[in-house]
Design a protein around this motif. Structure first.
Motif, PDB file in Angstrom:
ATOM      1  N   LYS A   1     -27.270   3.675 -31.293  1.00  0.00           N
ATOM      2  CA  LYS A   1     -27.507   4.281 -32.609  1.00  0.00           C
ATOM      3  C   LYS A   1     -26.204   4.858 -33.142  1.00  0.00           C
ATOM      4  N   PRO A   2     -26.041   4.956 -34.464  1.00  0.00           N
ATOM      5  CA  PRO A   2     -24.811   5.550 -35.001  1.00  0.00           C
ATOM      6  C   PRO A   2     -24.671   7.036 -34.686  1.00  0.00           C
ATOM      7  N   THR A   3     -25.787   7.767 -34.685  1.00  0.00           N
ATOM      8  CA  THR A   3     -25.765   9.190 -34.354  1.00  0.00           C
ATOM      9  C   THR A   3     -26.997   9.534 -33.519  1.00  0.00           C
ATOM     10  N   ILE A   4     -26.862  10.606 -32.750  1.00  0.00           N
ATOM     11  CA  ILE A   4     -27.988  11.142 -31.981  1.00  0.00           C
ATOM     12  C   ILE A   4     -27.960  12.661 -32.099  1.00  0.00           C
ATOM     13  N   THR A   5     -29.052  13.284 -31.746  1.00  0.00           N
ATOM     14  CA  THR A   5     -29.118  14.742 -31.785  1.00  0.00           C
ATOM     15  C   THR A   5     -28.598  15.306 -30.456  1.00  0.00           C
ATOM     16  N   PRO A   6     -28.152  16.562 -30.464  1.00  0.00           N
ATOM     17  CA  PRO A   6     -27.759  17.182 -29.193  1.00  0.00           C
ATOM     18  C   PRO A   6     -28.905  17.179 -28.182  1.00  0.00           C
ATOM     19  N   ASP A   7     -30.133  17.334 -28.647  1.00  0.00           N
ATOM     20  CA  ASP A   7     -31.276  17.319 -27.740  1.00  0.00           C
ATOM     21  C   ASP A   7     -31.452  15.942 -27.093  1.00  0.00           C
ATOM     22  N   GLU A   8     -31.249  14.873 -27.873  1.00  0.00           N
ATOM     23  CA  GLU A   8     -31.340  13.526 -27.300  1.00  0.00           C
ATOM     24  C   GLU A   8     -30.257  13.324 -26.234  1.00  0.00           C
ATOM     25  N   LEU A   9     -29.057  13.830 -26.494  1.00  0.00           N
ATOM     26  CA  LEU A   9     -27.985  13.721 -25.513  1.00  0.00           C
ATOM     27  C   LEU A   9     -28.337  14.495 -24.253  1.00  0.00           C
ATOM     28  N   PHE A  10     -28.885  15.685 -24.402  1.00  0.00           N
ATOM     29  CA  PHE A  10     -29.286  16.490 -23.250  1.00  0.00           C
ATOM     30  C   PHE A  10     -30.357  15.767 -22.432  1.00  0.00           C
ATOM     31  N   ARG A  11     -31.384  15.264 -23.104  1.00  0.00           N
ATOM     32  CA  ARG A  11     -32.484  14.591 -22.393  1.00  0.00           C
ATOM     33  C   ARG A  11     -32.041  13.310 -21.704  1.00  0.00           C
ATOM     34  N   SER A  12     -30.986  12.660 -22.216  1.00  0.00           N
ATOM     35  CA  SER A  12     -30.529  11.404 -21.619  1.00  0.00           C
ATOM     36  C   SER A  12     -29.829  11.632 -20.282  1.00  0.00           C
ATOM     37  N   LYS A  13     -29.310  12.841 -20.052  1.00  0.00           N
ATOM     38  CA  LYS A  13     -28.569  13.192 -18.837  1.00  0.00           C
ATOM     39  C   LYS A  13     -27.310  12.342 -18.669  1.00  0.00           C
ATOM     40  N   VAL A  14     -26.757  11.833 -19.786  1.00  0.00           N
ATOM     41  CA  VAL A  14     -25.522  11.054 -19.752  1.00  0.00           C
ATOM     42  C   VAL A  14     -24.359  11.948 -19.327  1.00  0.00           C
ATOM     43  N   LEU A  15     -24.370  13.188 -19.787  1.00  0.00           N
ATOM     44  CA  LEU A  15     -23.344  14.164 -19.423  1.00  0.00           C
ATOM     45  C   LEU A  15     -23.971  15.225 -18.526  1.00  0.00           C
ATOM     46  N   PRO A  16     -23.225  15.695 -17.535  1.00  0.00           N
ATOM     47  CA  PRO A  16     -23.780  16.728 -16.646  1.00  0.00           C
ATOM     48  C   PRO A  16     -23.661  18.120 -17.258  1.00  0.00           C
ATOM     49  N   LEU A  17     -24.260  18.278 -18.437  1.00  0.00           N
ATOM     50  CA  LEU A  17     -24.184  19.547 -19.160  1.00  0.00           C
ATOM     51  C   LEU A  17     -25.576  20.067 -19.473  1.00  0.00           C
ATOM     52  N   SER A  18     -25.679  21.379 -19.544  1.00  0.00           N
ATOM     53  CA  SER A  18     -26.916  21.994 -20.011  1.00  0.00           C
ATOM     54  C   SER A  18     -26.969  21.863 -21.531  1.00  0.00           C
ATOM     55  N   ARG A  19     -28.088  22.234 -22.093  1.00  0.00           N
ATOM     56  CA  ARG A  19     -28.212  22.206 -23.557  1.00  0.00           C
ATOM     57  C   ARG A  19     -27.142  23.105 -24.181  1.00  0.00           C
ATOM     58  N   ASN A  20     -26.969  24.310 -23.636  1.00  0.00           N
ATOM     59  CA  ASN A  20     -25.939  25.213 -24.146  1.00  0.00           C
ATOM     60  C   ASN A  20     -24.549  24.632 -23.934  1.00  0.00           C
ATOM     61  N   GLY A  21     -24.336  23.950 -22.825  1.00  0.00           N
ATOM     62  CA  GLY A  21     -23.048  23.324 -22.546  1.00  0.00           C
ATOM     63  C   GLY A  21     -22.695  22.266 -23.568  1.00  0.00           C
ATOM     64  N   ILE A  22     -23.705  21.528 -24.024  1.00  0.00           N
ATOM     65  CA  ILE A  22     -23.481  20.512 -25.058  1.00  0.00           C
ATOM     66  C   ILE A  22     -23.048  21.186 -26.354  1.00  0.00           C
ATOM     67  N   TYR A  23     -23.730  22.250 -26.735  1.00  0.00           N
ATOM     68  CA  TYR A  23     -23.352  22.957 -27.970  1.00  0.00           C
ATOM     69  C   TYR A  23     -21.971  23.604 -27.840  1.00  0.00           C
ATOM     70  N   GLU A  24     -21.637  24.098 -26.658  1.00  0.00           N
ATOM     71  CA  GLU A  24     -20.303  24.666 -26.454  1.00  0.00           C
ATOM     72  C   GLU A  24     -19.235  23.581 -26.583  1.00  0.00           C
ATOM     73  N   ALA A  25     -19.485  22.386 -26.021  1.00  0.00           N
ATOM     74  CA  ALA A  25     -18.545  21.273 -26.132  1.00  0.00           C
ATOM     75  C   ALA A  25     -18.393  20.843 -27.588  1.00  0.00           C
TER      76      ALA A  25
END
Length: 64
Positions: A12-36
């Protein structure tokens, strides 16, 4: 998520931070994604108060 589901998500061209968190592609928490995002490590496009993660730079960062 399966590899196919992750591939479909990142196609997809864009995804939401929540979709990225649920995918577990990155070893980050939800807050970690927003911090990044706030540090500029994850490219986003602001849409009002929400953030849309641009997947092309993310795929490049992941080496896909």
């Amino acid at each position: 998520m399966t590899k196919q589901e992750i591939d479909d998500l990142l196609a997809k061209p864009t995804i939401t931070p929540d979709e990225l968190f649920r995918s577990k592609v990155l070893p980050l928490s939800r807050n970690g994604i927003y911090e990044a995002i706030n540090r500029g490590e994850i490219a986003v496009m602001p849409i009002g108060k929400k953030k849309a993660i641009i997947t092309a730079p993310l795929r490049k960062q992941l080496g896909l």
